[in-house]
Design an enzyme around this catalytic site. Structure first.
Site, PDB file in Angstrom:
ATOM      1  N   GLY A 111       6.978  -0.623   0.460  1.00 36.11           N
ATOM      2  CA  GLY A 111       5.798   0.221   0.402  1.00 36.11           C
ATOM      3  C   GLY A 111       6.114   1.604   0.934  1.00 36.11           C
ATOM      4  N   SER A 112       5.103   2.229   1.507  1.00 30.63           N
ATOM      5  CA  SER A 112       5.248   3.640   1.884  1.00 30.63           C
ATOM      6  C   SER A 112       5.770   3.797   3.320  1.00 30.63           C
ATOM      7  CB  SER A 112       3.896   4.335   1.747  1.00 30.63           C
ATOM      8  OG  SER A 112       2.995   3.769   2.671  1.00 30.63           O
ATOM      9  N   THR A 139       3.103   3.307   6.269  1.00 28.36           N
ATOM     10  CA  THR A 139       2.814   1.890   6.535  1.00 28.36           C
ATOM     11  C   THR A 139       3.996   1.233   7.238  1.00 28.36           C
ATOM     12  OG1 THR A 139       1.453   1.849   4.544  1.00 28.36           O
ATOM     13  CG2 THR A 139       2.054  -0.273   5.475  1.00 28.36           C
ATOM     14  N   ALA A 140       5.207   1.589   6.817  1.00 25.10           N
ATOM     15  CA  ALA A 140       6.409   1.024   7.449  1.00 25.10           C
ATOM     16  C   ALA A 140       6.428   1.327   8.944  1.00 25.10           C
ATOM     17  CB  ALA A 140       7.662   1.580   6.780  1.00 25.10           C
ATOM     18  N   CYS A 154       9.725   3.557  -7.312  1.00 23.05           N
ATOM     19  CA  CYS A 154      10.337   4.075  -6.076  1.00 23.05           C
ATOM     20  C   CYS A 154      11.682   4.728  -6.355  1.00 23.05           C
ATOM     21  CB  CYS A 154      10.509   2.956  -5.064  1.00 23.05           C
ATOM     22  SG  CYS A 154      11.509   1.595  -5.680  1.00 23.05           S
ATOM     23  N   GLU A 164      11.827  -1.492   2.492  1.00 21.18           N
ATOM     24  CA  GLU A 164      12.195  -0.813   1.245  1.00 21.18           C
ATOM     25  C   GLU A 164      11.105   0.204   0.959  1.00 21.18           C
ATOM     26  OE1 GLU A 164      12.740  -3.842  -1.680  1.00 21.18           O
ATOM     27  OE2 GLU A 164      14.381  -4.751  -0.575  1.00 21.18           O
ATOM     28  N   LYS A 198       1.663 -11.243   1.284  1.00 17.77           N
ATOM     29  CA  LYS A 198       0.451 -10.408   1.247  1.00 17.77           C
ATOM     30  C   LYS A 198       0.646  -9.371   0.152  1.00 17.77           C
ATOM     31  CE  LYS A 198      -1.696  -7.106   2.240  1.00 17.77           C
ATOM     32  NZ  LYS A 198      -2.340  -6.282   1.192  1.00 17.77           N
TER      33      LYS A 198
HETATM   34  P1  NAD Z   1       1.503   1.057   0.930  1.00 22.97           P
HETATM   35  O1  NAD Z   1       2.433   1.260   2.050  1.00 22.97           O
HETATM   36  O2  NAD Z   1       0.209   1.777   0.928  1.00 22.97           O
HETATM   37  O3  NAD Z   1       1.129  -0.483   0.772  1.00 22.97           O
HETATM   38  C1  NAD Z   1       2.097  -1.483   0.602  1.00 22.97           C
HETATM   39  C2  NAD Z   1       1.583  -2.794   1.155  1.00 22.97           C
HETATM   40  O4  NAD Z   1       1.393  -2.663   2.546  1.00 22.97           O
HETATM   41  C3  NAD Z   1       0.240  -3.237   0.568  1.00 22.97           C
HETATM   42  O5  NAD Z   1       0.260  -4.632   0.385  1.00 22.97           O
HETATM   43  C4  NAD Z   1      -0.730  -2.878   1.673  1.00 22.97           C
HETATM   44  O6  NAD Z   1      -1.879  -3.681   1.696  1.00 22.97           O
HETATM   45  C5  NAD Z   1       0.118  -3.177   2.896  1.00 22.97           C
HETATM   46  N1  NAD Z   1      -0.338  -2.532   4.133  1.00 22.97           N
HETATM   47  C6  NAD Z   1      -1.077  -1.394   4.279  1.00 22.97           C
HETATM   48  N2  NAD Z   1      -1.297  -1.147   5.594  1.00 22.97           N
HETATM   49  C7  NAD Z   1      -0.675  -2.138   6.279  1.00 22.97           C
HETATM   50  C8  NAD Z   1      -0.530  -2.436   7.662  1.00 22.97           C
HETATM   51  N3  NAD Z   1      -1.049  -1.663   8.609  1.00 22.97           N
HETATM   52  N4  NAD Z   1       0.156  -3.538   8.016  1.00 22.97           N
HETATM   53  C9  NAD Z   1       0.730  -4.328   7.080  1.00 22.97           C
HETATM   54  N5  NAD Z   1       0.617  -4.099   5.756  1.00 22.97           N
HETATM   55  C10 NAD Z   1      -0.077  -3.015   5.358  1.00 22.97           C
HETATM   56  O7  NAD Z   1       2.344   1.382  -0.374  1.00 22.97           O
HETATM   57  P2  NAD Z   1       1.835   1.393  -1.868  1.00 22.97           P
HETATM   58  O8  NAD Z   1       1.050   2.621  -2.100  1.00 22.97           O
HETATM   59  O9  NAD Z   1       1.238   0.067  -2.194  1.00 22.97           O
HETATM   60  O10 NAD Z   1       3.219   1.482  -2.638  1.00 22.97           O
HETATM   61  C11 NAD Z   1       3.823   2.667  -2.987  1.00 22.97           C
HETATM   62  C12 NAD Z   1       5.000   2.935  -2.085  1.00 22.97           C
HETATM   63  O11 NAD Z   1       5.930   1.857  -2.163  1.00 22.97           O
HETATM   64  C13 NAD Z   1       5.773   4.159  -2.510  1.00 22.97           C
HETATM   65  O12 NAD Z   1       6.131   4.904  -1.378  1.00 22.97           O
HETATM   66  C14 NAD Z   1       7.012   3.578  -3.178  1.00 22.97           C
HETATM   67  O13 NAD Z   1       8.132   4.427  -3.189  1.00 22.97           O
HETATM   68  C15 NAD Z   1       7.243   2.365  -2.357  1.00 22.97           C
HETATM   69  N6  NAD Z   1       8.075   1.407  -3.075  1.00 22.97           N
HETATM   70  C16 NAD Z   1       9.344   1.193  -2.646  1.00 22.97           C
HETATM   71  C17 NAD Z   1      10.172   0.311  -3.333  1.00 22.97           C
HETATM   72  C18 NAD Z   1      11.574   0.049  -2.878  1.00 22.97           C
HETATM   73  O14 NAD Z   1      12.130  -0.953  -3.274  1.00 22.97           O
HETATM   74  N7  NAD Z   1      12.164   0.909  -2.068  1.00 22.97           N
HETATM   75  C19 NAD Z   1       9.681  -0.357  -4.453  1.00 22.97           C
HETATM   76  C20 NAD Z   1       8.389  -0.104  -4.865  1.00 22.97           C
HETATM   77  C21 NAD Z   1       7.578   0.772  -4.165  1.00 22.97           C
END
Ligand code: NAD
Length: 487
Positions: free
Chosen positions: A234-235, A238-239, A289, A256, A181
């Site tokens: 992601g963030s 969301t995690a 990130c 991550e 996704k």
């Molecule tokens: P986000 O958490 O908003 O979204 C990430 C993904 O999660 C998207 O595909 C989104 O559609 C999905 N998502 C949203 N709500 C969800 C739910 N309820 N259930 C399942 N999936 C859902 O993050 P973002 O704004 O896309 O990315 C930025 C974040 O990612 C920053 O915090 C950044 O630090 C982090 N990031 C971390 C790494 C790493 O390797 N540690 C790498 C890149 C980005």
């Protein structure tokens, strides 16, 4: 070409999901917009719980045959996927740049070759994955990695195909089937990956791609009882939601997440190198990130460091990411730009001083910013901005440097500039971080463990760590005389 195909710089991209080896459209769509100029790229299928269930069902149906496929054959197909990526580097690069605004030259030279390498690396690692047998009172212990099952992989927009394939490649190598996704702000290259994988001979249902808003389709994927692994980048908020949703089935998670990583500059450092490392933190318009967004500089060199940093930052060209000479492109979305600016304006109101930047340039671009006079407990020091916004604080002792470095809820990475090897070792041992770079930045080997501590993540991926996560690791103990007794 169908009504579901859009064209980006001459490259045809299917806007539908890829489920069980077929293109599937949703009744509804969402609009994909280019961060370069805010123009509409096209309408993308907007997945619902229905498509999520169909994708998991396809992954479940394809799993037994893929899990039973020999390691050699899986590796061969993954190399064929890498070949397909290499053939389409130019197309993938322009589509990704249009979709997420990152530099075209970086996509061509660094990112897309790395995407191919993700497949090659995990194909090769699979072939040498083993653990030496060991004995317990004459019994033999044999460790094996069994494919775990359908895996849901959820990825962000800042490095879409790179981060997706860093999960897809090991999951497939492990013998798992996948539902990917991608982020709704950068859905296109995942669709191209589906084409490439199919052309490479990956059987139907082994890789599925569902598009849509995470808030609408996420739960249906992460709470599904047939899903055996969830890997998310992601963030933090969301995690948390994903962890709650996965809890019902105790589905293993790899998370991550964000960071607020420090760059520690000691007075003994090569200052030119330190400044080079510092300016690199504006890469990808600060949407990285791992970025070392907090400069911690020893007091005695802080003024000189700042002077050279400002001089060097002034040479960075900001603008259209398709141009060869551009160093900093746009931010992903006007909403993200608003978020970035709100962070900066609150910091300025709280007494921070903008050494450079401190404002947006227009609706797509944010001026590279460095803030000083920031308190350790202030929002701008504690929270991830995810834009070209850096802070500078000073320290007078090594102890203070370590204390400031560790004093956030994150622990993704840390970068050190020092000419003293003993200091580097001493400081590194005290830092809370998944990765520490000493006098370098962003050197990432796929065999290294990668992940974050505290709120920066749960678990490690990379090399054998990836197989440990995506597989059910099994230990088989055989008695020395077992065959005689039971044979
Ligand atoms: P986000 O958490 O908003 O979204 C990430 C993904 O999660 C998207 O595909 C989104 O559609 C999905 N998502 C949203 N709500 C969800 C739910 N309820 N259930 C399942 N999936 C859902 O993050 P973002 O704004 O896309 O990315 C930025 C974040 O990612 C920053 O915090 C950044 O630090 C982090 N990031 C971390 C790494 C790493 O390797 N540690 C790498 C890149 C980005």
């Amino acid at each position: 070409m169908t009504e579901h195909t859009l064209t980006v710089a001459g490259v045809a991209v299917d806007t539908r999901h890829w489920i069980g080896g077929r293109r599937v459209a949703s009744a509804e769509t969402f609009t994909d917009v280019s961060p370069i100029d805010g123009s509409v790229i096209g309408e993308i299928s907007r997945g619902t719980a229905l498509e999520a269930a169909a994708a998991v069902a396809a992954a479940k149906a394809a799993f037994p045959a893929w899990a039973a496929t020999s390691r050699a054959e899986r590796a061969r197909i993954l190399h064929a996927v890498a070949d397909g990526v290499e053939k389409r580097i130019e197309e993938l690069s322009i589509v990704e740049t249009t979709d997420n605004g990152a530099l075209l030259r970086s996509h061509r030279r660094g990112v897309m070759p790395r995407v191919a390498h993700n497949f090659r690396f995990f194909a090769d690692w699979l072939l040498k994955l083993e653990h030496e047998d060991f004995e317990t009172r004459g019994h033999t212990n044999h460790v094996s990695w069994d494919p775990a099952g359908p895996s849901v992989l959820i990825t962000p927009w800042n490095a879409p195909l790179m981060l997706a394939t860093w999960k897809v490649a090991p999951a497939l190598a492990a013998g798992n089937t996948v539902v990917l996704k991608p982020a709704e702000w950068s859905p296109l290259t995942a669709s191209l990956l589906a084409d490439i994988a199919a052309e490479a001979g990956l059987p139907a249902g082994v890789l599925n791609v569902v598009q849509g808003y995470g808030s609408e389709i996420g739960d249906a994927l992460t709470s599904h009882p047939d899903v055996r692994r969830i890997s998310f980048t992601g963030s933090v908020p969301t995690a948390r939601r994903i962890a709650e949703s996965a809890a019902g089935n105790l589905t293993p998670l790899s998370l991550e997440l964000g960071g607020k990583s420090p760059l520690l500059v000691f007075a003994d450092a090569d200052l030119d190198l330190a400044v080079d490392l510092a300016v690199e933190q504006y890469d990808n318009a600060g949407q990285v990130c791992l970025a070392a967004t907090r400069f911690l500089v020893e007091e005695s060199v802080a003024e000189e460091f700042t002077r050279r940093f400002v001089e060097k930052a002034a040479t960075l060209a900001q603008g259209d990411p398709r141009h060869e000479t551009t160093d900093i492109g746009p931010n992903i979305h006007p909403r993200q730009l608003e978020k970035i600016d709100a962070f900066v304006q609150r910091a300025l109101a709280a007494g921070a001083r903008a050494v450079i930047g401190g404002h947006r340039k227009d609706t797509q671009y944010y001026a590279p910013t460095l803030l000083t006079d920031v308190a350790q407990d202030s929002e701008i020091v504690q929270e991830e901005v995810f834009g070209p916004v850096l802070t500078l604080q000073t320290f007078s002792t090594e102890e203070e440097a370590v204390r400031l470095a560790n004093d956030t809820r994150f622990g993704l990475a840390a970068t050190l500039a020092t000419a003293d090897a003993e200091r580097a070792e001493r400081v590194t041992a005290q830092l809370v971080a998944g990765t520490v770079w000493v006098n370098c930045f962003f050197v990432r080997d796929l065999q290294a463990p990668f992940g974050g501590s505290r709120h920066s993540g749960v678990g490690r991926e990379g090399g054998t760590w990836s197989f440990d996560f995506y597989c059910d690791v099994k230990n088989t103990v055989t008695a020395p005389n077992g065959w005689k007794n039971h044979g």
